[in-house]
Scaffold this motif. Structure first.
Motif, PDB file in Angstrom:
ATOM      1  N   GLY A   1     -20.677  94.624  59.559  1.00 12.89           N
ATOM      2  CA  GLY A   1     -19.326  94.088  59.421  1.00 12.89           C
ATOM      3  C   GLY A   1     -18.983  93.115  60.530  1.00 12.89           C
ATOM      4  N   VAL A   2     -19.391  93.435  61.753  1.00 11.12           N
ATOM      5  CA  VAL A   2     -19.130  92.548  62.891  1.00 11.12           C
ATOM      6  C   VAL A   2     -19.866  91.220  62.719  1.00 11.12           C
ATOM      7  CG1 VAL A   2     -19.441  92.238  65.366  1.00 11.12           C
ATOM      8  CG2 VAL A   2     -18.649  94.436  64.477  1.00 11.12           C
ATOM      9  N   ILE A   3     -21.140  91.282  62.296  1.00 12.67           N
ATOM     10  CA  ILE A   3     -21.922  90.061  62.089  1.00 12.67           C
ATOM     11  C   ILE A   3     -21.285  89.197  61.000  1.00 12.67           C
ATOM     12  CG2 ILE A   3     -24.133  89.156  61.286  1.00 12.67           C
ATOM     13  CD1 ILE A   3     -25.476  91.513  62.657  1.00 12.67           C
ATOM     14  N   ALA A   4     -20.829  89.822  59.935  1.00 10.55           N
ATOM     15  CA  ALA A   4     -20.170  89.073  58.863  1.00 10.55           C
ATOM     16  C   ALA A   4     -18.910  88.394  59.369  1.00 10.55           C
ATOM     17  CB  ALA A   4     -19.846  90.014  57.700  1.00 10.55           C
ATOM     18  N   ALA A   5     -18.161  89.099  60.220  1.00  9.62           N
ATOM     19  CA  ALA A   5     -16.944  88.512  60.763  1.00  9.62           C
ATOM     20  C   ALA A   5     -17.267  87.306  61.635  1.00  9.62           C
ATOM     21  CB  ALA A   5     -16.175  89.568  61.568  1.00  9.62           C
ATOM     22  N   ILE A   6     -18.281  87.442  62.504  1.00  7.46           N
ATOM     23  CA  ILE A   6     -18.660  86.337  63.381  1.00  7.46           C
ATOM     24  C   ILE A   6     -19.160  85.148  62.576  1.00  7.46           C
ATOM     25  CG2 ILE A   6     -20.285  85.621  65.171  1.00  7.46           C
ATOM     26  CD1 ILE A   6     -20.154  88.458  66.280  1.00  7.46           C
ATOM     27  N   ALA A   7     -19.970  85.407  61.547  1.00  4.10           N
ATOM     28  CA  ALA A   7     -20.481  84.323  60.714  1.00  4.10           C
ATOM     29  C   ALA A   7     -19.349  83.576  60.029  1.00  4.10           C
ATOM     30  CB  ALA A   7     -21.454  84.877  59.671  1.00  4.10           C
ATOM     31  N   THR A   8     -18.357  84.305  59.567  1.00  6.64           N
ATOM     32  CA  THR A   8     -17.206  83.666  58.920  1.00  6.64           C
ATOM     33  C   THR A   8     -16.459  82.771  59.893  1.00  6.64           C
ATOM     34  OG1 THR A   8     -16.980  85.581  57.451  1.00  6.64           O
ATOM     35  CG2 THR A   8     -15.090  84.095  57.640  1.00  6.64           C
ATOM     36  N   VAL A   9     -16.269  83.250  61.120  1.00  7.17           N
ATOM     37  CA  VAL A   9     -15.569  82.455  62.130  1.00  7.17           C
ATOM     38  C   VAL A   9     -16.346  81.188  62.451  1.00  7.17           C
ATOM     39  CG1 VAL A   9     -14.842  82.426  64.537  1.00  7.17           C
ATOM     40  CG2 VAL A   9     -14.362  84.419  63.121  1.00  7.17           C
ATOM     41  N   VAL A  10     -17.672  81.287  62.570  1.00  3.80           N
ATOM     42  CA  VAL A  10     -18.503  80.115  62.874  1.00  3.80           C
ATOM     43  C   VAL A  10     -18.381  79.068  61.777  1.00  3.80           C
ATOM     44  CG1 VAL A  10     -20.879  79.309  63.133  1.00  3.80           C
ATOM     45  CG2 VAL A  10     -20.126  81.383  64.322  1.00  3.80           C
ATOM     46  N   VAL A  11     -18.414  79.515  60.535  1.00  7.79           N
ATOM     47  CA  VAL A  11     -18.296  78.577  59.410  1.00  7.79           C
ATOM     48  C   VAL A  11     -16.941  77.887  59.433  1.00  7.79           C
ATOM     49  CG1 VAL A  11     -18.169  78.399  56.901  1.00  7.79           C
ATOM     50  CG2 VAL A  11     -19.946  79.796  57.959  1.00  7.79           C
ATOM     51  N   ILE A  12     -15.883  78.646  59.671  1.00  5.93           N
ATOM     52  CA  ILE A  12     -14.542  78.058  59.705  1.00  5.93           C
ATOM     53  C   ILE A  12     -14.414  77.065  60.849  1.00  5.93           C
ATOM     54  CG2 ILE A  12     -12.103  78.589  60.093  1.00  5.93           C
ATOM     55  CD1 ILE A  12     -12.534  81.187  58.573  1.00  5.93           C
ATOM     56  N   ALA A  13     -14.949  77.425  62.026  1.00  7.12           N
ATOM     57  CA  ALA A  13     -14.886  76.512  63.170  1.00  7.12           C
ATOM     58  C   ALA A  13     -15.629  75.213  62.874  1.00  7.12           C
ATOM     59  CB  ALA A  13     -15.473  77.196  64.407  1.00  7.12           C
ATOM     60  N   ALA A  14     -16.775  75.309  62.194  1.00  8.13           N
ATOM     61  CA  ALA A  14     -17.533  74.108  61.841  1.00  8.13           C
ATOM     62  C   ALA A  14     -16.745  73.229  60.882  1.00  8.13           C
ATOM     63  CB  ALA A  14     -18.876  74.504  61.228  1.00  8.13           C
ATOM     64  N   LEU A  15     -16.075  73.847  59.920  1.00 10.40           N
ATOM     65  CA  LEU A  15     -15.275  73.080  58.968  1.00 10.40           C
ATOM     66  C   LEU A  15     -14.099  72.407  59.655  1.00 10.40           C
ATOM     67  CD1 LEU A  15     -15.231  75.557  55.927  1.00 10.40           C
ATOM     68  CD2 LEU A  15     -16.504  73.411  56.130  1.00 10.40           C
ATOM     69  N   VAL A  16     -13.474  73.118  60.600  1.00 10.66           N
ATOM     70  CA  VAL A  16     -12.362  72.525  61.345  1.00 10.66           C
ATOM     71  C   VAL A  16     -12.838  71.328  62.157  1.00 10.66           C
ATOM     72  CG1 VAL A  16     -10.738  72.930  63.230  1.00 10.66           C
ATOM     73  CG2 VAL A  16     -10.978  74.619  61.413  1.00 10.66           C
ATOM     74  N   GLY A  17     -13.999  71.473  62.826  1.00 13.65           N
ATOM     75  CA  GLY A  17     -14.550  70.363  63.600  1.00 13.65           C
ATOM     76  C   GLY A  17     -14.852  69.160  62.733  1.00 13.65           C
ATOM     77  N   LEU A  18     -15.401  69.402  61.546  1.00 10.78           N
ATOM     78  CA  LEU A  18     -15.692  68.304  60.622  1.00 10.78           C
ATOM     79  C   LEU A  18     -14.413  67.623  60.169  1.00 10.78           C
ATOM     80  CD1 LEU A  18     -17.759  66.756  58.929  1.00 10.78           C
ATOM     81  CD2 LEU A  18     -17.539  68.512  57.175  1.00 10.78           C
ATOM     82  N   LEU A  19     -13.386  68.409  59.903  1.00 14.95           N
ATOM     83  CA  LEU A  19     -12.110  67.838  59.471  1.00 14.95           C
ATOM     84  C   LEU A  19     -11.506  66.958  60.555  1.00 14.95           C
ATOM     85  CD1 LEU A  19      -9.746  67.666  57.491  1.00 14.95           C
ATOM     86  CD2 LEU A  19      -8.840  69.770  58.490  1.00 14.95           C
ATOM     87  N   LEU A  20     -11.506  67.445  61.800  1.00 12.77           N
ATOM     88  CA  LEU A  20     -10.954  66.660  62.896  1.00 12.77           C
ATOM     89  C   LEU A  20     -11.741  65.368  63.110  1.00 12.77           C
ATOM     90  CD1 LEU A  20     -10.151  69.458  65.511  1.00 12.77           C
ATOM     91  CD2 LEU A  20      -8.552  68.205  64.064  1.00 12.77           C
ATOM     92  N   ARG A  21     -13.051  65.446  62.937  1.00 14.98           N
ATOM     93  CA  ARG A  21     -13.886  64.253  63.086  1.00 14.98           C
ATOM     94  C   ARG A  21     -13.557  63.211  62.026  1.00 14.98           C
ATOM     95  NH1 ARG A  21     -20.530  64.244  63.099  1.00 14.98           N
ATOM     96  NH2 ARG A  21     -20.816  61.996  63.391  1.00 14.98           N
ATOM     97  N   GLN A  22     -13.356  63.668  60.793  1.00 10.60           N
ATOM     98  CA  GLN A  22     -13.019  62.746  59.708  1.00 10.60           C
ATOM     99  C   GLN A  22     -11.641  62.132  59.921  1.00 10.60           C
ATOM    100  OE1 GLN A  22     -15.036  61.653  57.302  1.00 10.60           O
ATOM    101  NE2 GLN A  22     -16.654  62.877  58.242  1.00 10.60           N
ATOM    102  N   ILE A  23     -10.695  62.928  60.424  1.00  9.33           N
ATOM    103  CA  ILE A  23      -9.352  62.401  60.701  1.00  9.33           C
ATOM    104  C   ILE A  23      -9.419  61.328  61.770  1.00  9.33           C
ATOM    105  CG2 ILE A  23      -7.108  63.002  61.665  1.00  9.33           C
ATOM    106  CD1 ILE A  23      -7.363  65.711  60.287  1.00  9.33           C
ATOM    107  N   ARG A  24     -10.197  61.594  62.830  1.00  9.67           N
ATOM    108  CA  ARG A  24     -10.326  60.607  63.903  1.00  9.67           C
ATOM    109  C   ARG A  24     -10.995  59.327  63.403  1.00  9.67           C
ATOM    110  NH1 ARG A  24     -13.029  62.620  69.329  1.00  9.67           N
ATOM    111  NH2 ARG A  24     -11.034  63.709  69.381  1.00  9.67           N
ATOM    112  N   LYS A  25     -12.021  59.468  62.578  1.00  2.73           N
ATOM    113  CA  LYS A  25     -12.718  58.299  62.050  1.00  2.73           C
ATOM    114  C   LYS A  25     -11.793  57.465  61.167  1.00  2.73           C
ATOM    115  CE  LYS A  25     -16.849  56.895  59.462  1.00  2.73           C
ATOM    116  NZ  LYS A  25     -16.101  55.996  58.554  1.00  2.73           N
ATOM    117  N   ALA A  26     -11.001  58.149  60.329  1.00  2.26           N
ATOM    118  CA  ALA A  26     -10.074  57.429  59.458  1.00  2.26           C
ATOM    119  C   ALA A  26      -9.035  56.675  60.269  1.00  2.26           C
ATOM    120  CB  ALA A  26      -9.399  58.407  58.498  1.00  2.26           C
ATOM    121  N   ALA A  27      -8.567  57.305  61.367  1.00  2.00           N
ATOM    122  CA  ALA A  27      -7.577  56.638  62.212  1.00  2.00           C
ATOM    123  C   ALA A  27      -8.186  55.410  62.879  1.00  2.00           C
ATOM    124  CB  ALA A  27      -7.050  57.614  63.268  1.00  2.00           C
ATOM    125  N   ARG A  28      -9.430  55.518  63.319  1.00  2.00           N
ATOM    126  CA  ARG A  28     -10.090  54.377  63.943  1.00  2.00           C
ATOM    127  C   ARG A  28     -10.314  53.257  62.945  1.00  2.00           C
ATOM    128  NH1 ARG A  28     -15.239  56.673  67.052  1.00  2.00           N
ATOM    129  NH2 ARG A  28     -15.720  54.457  67.010  1.00  2.00           N
TER     130      ARG A  28
END
Length: 220
Positions: A67-94
């Motif tokens: 259960g702990v591993i599943a929770a950590i894996a979920t957090v990692v995936v969400i963090a990666a998606l957030v990072g990708l979203l912020l990168r796309q927002i910055r690129k669009a602004a540029r």
């Protein structure tokens, strides 16, 4: 005989139950008046991830390793998606920023004025601003020499591409200069003396560069 009055111990109050609408109103008021109103977007994302981590560990089945591993894996995936979203927002602004707005700014200056401003800023150790002024000097000089058209709404990358077609020997350096400008202006990359010296060297060499001849001009 004196009557004895029974004293009843006070009962503890039960839990206070509020309705869904009232709960929503209280939450909204807290968000608007509390510390959350001052949060930046990264801080908001970080708080959401922390909340998610706590929720996941709370619901992990029996606190097992799986259960702990599943929770950590979920957090990692969400963090990666957030990072990708912020990168796309910055690129669009540029991409939306144009040469007119980002390179030259307000009052029109000559190439010499931009170079003088760049040297002053570099001497003060303000290399990010000095880099911007040097690229402005390059852009103005290329326009004055009719190597590029002074078109509004053109991005820094497009300016470098057009100048690279006129001066193919400098195409790679012009593209790198545009990236450096974007990095220190929109990417929050700190300027450096080395990056400024590279930009200044390019500016000085471009001043004496000759445009490439077209096929018809070469035949003539």
């Amino acid at each position: 005989m004196t009557a004895v009055t029974a004293v009843t111990a006070p009962t503890s109050p039960g839990p206070v139950v509020i309705g869904r609408d009232e709960a929503r109103e209280r939450a909204t008021e807290e968000l608007l008046t509390g510390g959350y109103a001052q949060e930046t977007l990264p801080q908001w994302f970080l708080r959401q991830i922390r909340q998610l981590i706590g929720d996941l560990f709370d619901v992990a089945p029996g606190g097992t390793v799986g259960g702990v591993i599943a929770a950590i894996a979920t957090v990692v995936v969400i963090a990666a998606l957030v990072g990708l979203l912020l990168r796309q927002i910055r690129k669009a602004a540029r991409d939306r920023l144009t040469v007119t707005e980002s390179v030259f700014g307000g009052r029109r200056r000559t190439a010499a004025e931009h170079r003088q401003a760049a040297e002053t800023l570099a001497a003060e150790g303000r290399f990010a601003e000095a880099i911007r002024e040097r690229l402005r000097a390059i852009a103005r000089d290329l326009e004055d020499r009719a190597l590029v058209e002074p078109l509004p709404g053109r991005t820094a990358d497009e300016l470098a591409a057009e100048a690279g077609r006129a001066l193919p020997a400098f195409a790679g350096e012009l593209a790198a200069a545009a990236r450096t400008f974007d990095d220190v202006t929109y990417g929050e990359v700190p300027g450096s003396r080395e990056a400024y010296e590279t930009m200044r060297s390019l500016d000085e060499r471009l001043q004496t560069a000759k445009p490439a001849l077209t096929a018809s001009e070469a035949g003539a």
